[in-house]
Design a protein around this motif. Sequence first.
Motif, PDB file in Angstrom:
ATOM      1  N   LEU A   2       0.827  -1.205   0.000  1.00  0.00           N
ATOM      2  CA  LEU A   2       0.000   0.000   0.000  1.00  0.00           C
ATOM      3  C   LEU A   2       0.866   1.261   0.000  1.00  0.00           C
ATOM      4  CD1 LEU A   2      -3.033  -0.473   2.451  1.00  0.00           C
ATOM      5  CD2 LEU A   2      -3.138   0.316   0.080  1.00  0.00           C
ATOM      6  N   ILE A   3       1.829   1.307   0.920  1.00  0.00           N
ATOM      7  CA  ILE A   3       2.659   2.510   1.005  1.00  0.00           C
ATOM      8  C   ILE A   3       3.606   2.612  -0.188  1.00  0.00           C
ATOM      9  CG2 ILE A   3       2.436   2.671   3.510  1.00  0.00           C
ATOM     10  CD1 ILE A   3       5.316   1.698   3.784  1.00  0.00           C
ATOM     11  N   GLU A   4       4.007   1.468  -0.751  1.00  0.00           N
ATOM     12  CA  GLU A   4       4.842   1.509  -1.955  1.00  0.00           C
ATOM     13  C   GLU A   4       4.078   2.137  -3.115  1.00  0.00           C
ATOM     14  OE1 GLU A   4       7.646  -2.461  -1.209  1.00  0.00           O
ATOM     15  OE2 GLU A   4       6.041  -2.505  -2.694  1.00  0.00           O
ATOM     16  N   ALA A   5       2.846   1.689  -3.308  1.00  0.00           N
ATOM     17  CA  ALA A   5       2.026   2.213  -4.402  1.00  0.00           C
ATOM     18  C   ALA A   5       1.753   3.702  -4.220  1.00  0.00           C
ATOM     19  CB  ALA A   5       0.712   1.432  -4.475  1.00  0.00           C
ATOM     20  N   MET A   6       1.438   4.102  -2.989  1.00  0.00           N
ATOM     21  CA  MET A   6       1.168   5.513  -2.708  1.00  0.00           C
ATOM     22  C   MET A   6       2.409   6.368  -2.954  1.00  0.00           C
ATOM     23  SD  MET A   6      -1.179   4.877   0.678  1.00  0.00           S
ATOM     24  CE  MET A   6      -1.513   6.583   1.108  1.00  0.00           C
ATOM     25  N   ALA A   7       3.570   5.831  -2.592  1.00  0.00           N
ATOM     26  CA  ALA A   7       4.824   6.557  -2.813  1.00  0.00           C
ATOM     27  C   ALA A   7       5.094   6.771  -4.294  1.00  0.00           C
ATOM     28  CB  ALA A   7       5.988   5.809  -2.169  1.00  0.00           C
ATOM     29  N   CYS A   8       4.589   5.856  -5.117  1.00  0.00           N
ATOM     30  CA  CYS A   8       4.766   5.977  -6.564  1.00  0.00           C
ATOM     31  C   CYS A   8       3.651   6.806  -7.206  1.00  0.00           C
ATOM     32  CB  CYS A   8       4.816   4.589  -7.200  1.00  0.00           C
ATOM     33  SG  CYS A   8       6.325   3.686  -6.821  1.00  0.00           S
ATOM     34  N   GLY A   9       2.856   7.477  -6.379  1.00  0.00           N
ATOM     35  CA  GLY A   9       1.839   8.380  -6.893  1.00  0.00           C
ATOM     36  C   GLY A   9       0.590   7.708  -7.394  1.00  0.00           C
ATOM     37  N   LEU A  10       0.214   6.583  -6.765  1.00  0.00           N
ATOM     38  CA  LEU A  10      -1.024   5.915  -7.166  1.00  0.00           C
ATOM     39  C   LEU A  10      -2.117   6.156  -6.127  1.00  0.00           C
ATOM     40  CD1 LEU A  10       0.073   2.399  -8.495  1.00  0.00           C
ATOM     41  CD2 LEU A  10      -0.346   4.497  -9.772  1.00  0.00           C
ATOM     42  N   PRO A  11      -3.332   6.504  -6.574  1.00  0.00           N
ATOM     43  CA  PRO A  11      -4.468   6.469  -5.659  1.00  0.00           C
ATOM     44  C   PRO A  11      -4.743   5.007  -5.331  1.00  0.00           C
ATOM     45  CG  PRO A  11      -5.229   6.793  -7.909  1.00  0.00           C
ATOM     46  CD  PRO A  11      -3.724   6.806  -7.956  1.00  0.00           C
ATOM     47  N   VAL A  12      -5.281   4.726  -4.148  1.00  0.00           N
ATOM     48  CA  VAL A  12      -5.469   3.329  -3.751  1.00  0.00           C
ATOM     49  C   VAL A  12      -6.911   3.066  -3.330  1.00  0.00           C
ATOM     50  CG1 VAL A  12      -3.065   3.090  -3.017  1.00  0.00           C
ATOM     51  CG2 VAL A  12      -4.792   3.740  -1.337  1.00  0.00           C
ATOM     52  N   ILE A  13      -7.318   1.823  -3.550  1.00  0.00           N
ATOM     53  CA  ILE A  13      -8.582   1.305  -3.018  1.00  0.00           C
ATOM     54  C   ILE A  13      -8.214   0.099  -2.184  1.00  0.00           C
ATOM     55  CG2 ILE A  13     -10.786   0.224  -3.569  1.00  0.00           C
ATOM     56  CD1 ILE A  13     -10.690   1.752  -6.247  1.00  0.00           C
ATOM     57  N   SER A  14      -8.709   0.055  -0.952  1.00  0.00           N
ATOM     58  CA  SER A  14      -8.321  -1.025  -0.050  1.00  0.00           C
ATOM     59  C   SER A  14      -9.504  -1.530   0.756  1.00  0.00           C
ATOM     60  CB  SER A  14      -7.233  -0.543   0.918  1.00  0.00           C
ATOM     61  OG  SER A  14      -6.941  -1.528   1.891  1.00  0.00           O
ATOM     62  N   TYR A  15      -9.523  -2.838   0.956  1.00  0.00           N
ATOM     63  CA  TYR A  15     -10.430  -3.389   1.956  1.00  0.00           C
ATOM     64  C   TYR A  15     -10.014  -2.860   3.326  1.00  0.00           C
ATOM     65  CZ  TYR A  15     -12.967  -6.857  -0.863  1.00  0.00           C
ATOM     66  OH  TYR A  15     -13.794  -7.484  -1.756  1.00  0.00           O
ATOM     67  N   ASP A  16     -10.980  -2.547   4.149  1.00  0.00           N
ATOM     68  CA  ASP A  16     -10.716  -2.078   5.514  1.00  0.00           C
ATOM     69  C   ASP A  16     -10.526  -3.297   6.418  1.00  0.00           C
ATOM     70  OD1 ASP A  16     -10.429  -0.525   7.725  1.00  0.00           O
ATOM     71  OD2 ASP A  16     -12.540   0.025   7.897  1.00  0.00           O
ATOM     72  N   CYS A  17      -9.510  -4.091   6.087  1.00  0.00           N
ATOM     73  CA  CYS A  17      -9.268  -5.347   6.798  1.00  0.00           C
ATOM     74  C   CYS A  17      -8.341  -5.095   7.991  1.00  0.00           C
ATOM     75  CB  CYS A  17      -8.640  -6.373   5.857  1.00  0.00           C
ATOM     76  SG  CYS A  17      -6.942  -5.965   5.351  1.00  0.00           S
ATOM     77  N   PRO A  18      -8.312  -6.009   8.949  1.00  0.00           N
ATOM     78  CA  PRO A  18      -7.309  -5.920  10.016  1.00  0.00           C
ATOM     79  C   PRO A  18      -5.993  -6.482   9.480  1.00  0.00           C
ATOM     80  CG  PRO A  18      -8.722  -7.839  10.363  1.00  0.00           C
ATOM     81  CD  PRO A  18      -9.263  -7.111   9.165  1.00  0.00           C
ATOM     82  N   CYS A  19      -4.861  -5.894   9.798  1.00  0.00           N
ATOM     83  CA  CYS A  19      -4.638  -4.601  10.383  1.00  0.00           C
ATOM     84  C   CYS A  19      -3.736  -3.843   9.407  1.00  0.00           C
ATOM     85  CB  CYS A  19      -3.873  -4.720  11.690  1.00  0.00           C
ATOM     86  SG  CYS A  19      -4.774  -5.311  13.133  1.00  0.00           S
ATOM     87  N   GLY A  20      -3.850  -2.545   9.342  1.00  0.00           N
ATOM     88  CA  GLY A  20      -2.965  -1.756   8.512  1.00  0.00           C
ATOM     89  C   GLY A  20      -3.649  -0.703   7.681  1.00  0.00           C
ATOM     90  N   PRO A  21      -4.604  -1.108   6.801  1.00  0.00           N
ATOM     91  CA  PRO A  21      -5.179  -0.120   5.889  1.00  0.00           C
ATOM     92  C   PRO A  21      -5.756   1.119   6.564  1.00  0.00           C
ATOM     93  CG  PRO A  21      -5.708  -2.308   5.121  1.00  0.00           C
ATOM     94  CD  PRO A  21      -5.011  -2.481   6.440  1.00  0.00           C
ATOM     95  N   LYS A  22      -6.463   0.963   7.683  1.00  0.00           N
ATOM     96  CA  LYS A  22      -7.060   2.152   8.295  1.00  0.00           C
ATOM     97  C   LYS A  22      -6.007   3.043   8.949  1.00  0.00           C
ATOM     98  CE  LYS A  22     -10.205   0.461  11.034  1.00  0.00           C
ATOM     99  NZ  LYS A  22     -10.244  -0.992  10.817  1.00  0.00           N
ATOM    100  N   ASP A  23      -4.819   2.503   9.231  1.00  0.00           N
ATOM    101  CA  ASP A  23      -3.705   3.327   9.707  1.00  0.00           C
ATOM    102  C   ASP A  23      -3.052   4.084   8.551  1.00  0.00           C
ATOM    103  OD1 ASP A  23      -4.008   2.008  12.246  1.00  0.00           O
ATOM    104  OD2 ASP A  23      -1.891   2.387  12.635  1.00  0.00           O
TER     105      ASP A  23
END
Length: 384
Positions: free
Chosen positions: A298-319
């Motif tokens: 997730l953070i790799e993709a965001m660092a490369c300038g990508l918008p992201v869609i993520s399941y709100d799964c445990p644990c990580g995405p909501k952080d």
Amino acid sequence: MSNSPLKIVYCTPALYMSGGVERVLTLKANYMADVLGYDITIILTEGKEKPLFYPLSDIIKVINLDVNFEALWACSFVKKIFVYLQKQRIFKKRLTEELMRLKPDITVSLLRREINFINDIQDGSRKIGELHVNRANYRNFEAGDTNLIKRLFARYWMHNLVSHLKRLDRFVVLTEEDKASWTELSNVEVIPDPLAFDIDQVSPLTNKRVIAVGRYVYQKGFDLLLQAWKKIEQQHPDWELAIYGMGDRTPYEQIIEELQIDRTRCHLNGSTSDIKAEYLNSSLFVFSSRFEGFGMVLIEAMACGLPVISYDCPCGPKDIVRHNEDGLLVPSGSIGSLAKAMGKMMCDVNLRQQMAKAAVKNVQRYKLDSVCQHWHSLFESIVL
């Protein structure tokens, strides 16, 4: 404190594999040795004759105790018990000897077999535990493969683990969400994993490609992603989906066949040595995991300038993801919600550009120097 460099020992099974824990440990250790000037030693138990997968700084010392717990894989269940107990005794003896010789300021356990006795070694070092999965999935007992004996064992095992964790000077987890699950402990601190590469280039968002990255296993939810893609692929004939990862792709090839997904626009790729290039060649990242310890991709993709869609799964995405700012969080496991979010993002170039810009800004907090300064502060605070 004296003026001599802080002496840190890390205990982990192996560094010959290309896993996330191995990559993160190598990144941090290199920074701490080369930038912070720490005296770093890494103690291993496996892969005596195997080369390290990720390059380590020349000033980091590696000690392999050659216990070879991996030999257990070839043992029958009954034999496994006896061999394990024997190897655990050998491990405790050899690790104790090394720590008494090294006299580190801090010993960090990555919560493998040494957590059962690390607190009892009187080498004078402060003890830290570092967990790279969430509590619910640490030594996970799958719900579909659980009987009464396994449930009782899991309960006993967790009770025993907590008793060891209470004795640590600090117990470090990756997310605030996971920290909240360790209600028995008062020594928990949150330090996320760092980005594995520098933020020096971003996607132009011109290639209409959705990308997903991870191992081809149940946890990563690629079966859910393919079902969501099927719902929207015909409405977006100029878009394609590309998945990258290690593992057996056969079950997912069968899903594509059963759902009659257009194979010319849906690609199941193996792992790549240059995942950054693939992010930069995409315009949307989708994270379909059922559970995670953190969500490094997730953070790799965001660092490369990508918008992201993520399941709100445990644990990580909501952080990590700030909903409606740098990405979209959708209900965990919902195929319809995932498809709807993908369609929304694929239709709106302005939304993608706006969220991509916010993603690059927000992900700065995961840069290696920022994360390692957090570790530096922690180390300094417990040895003073």
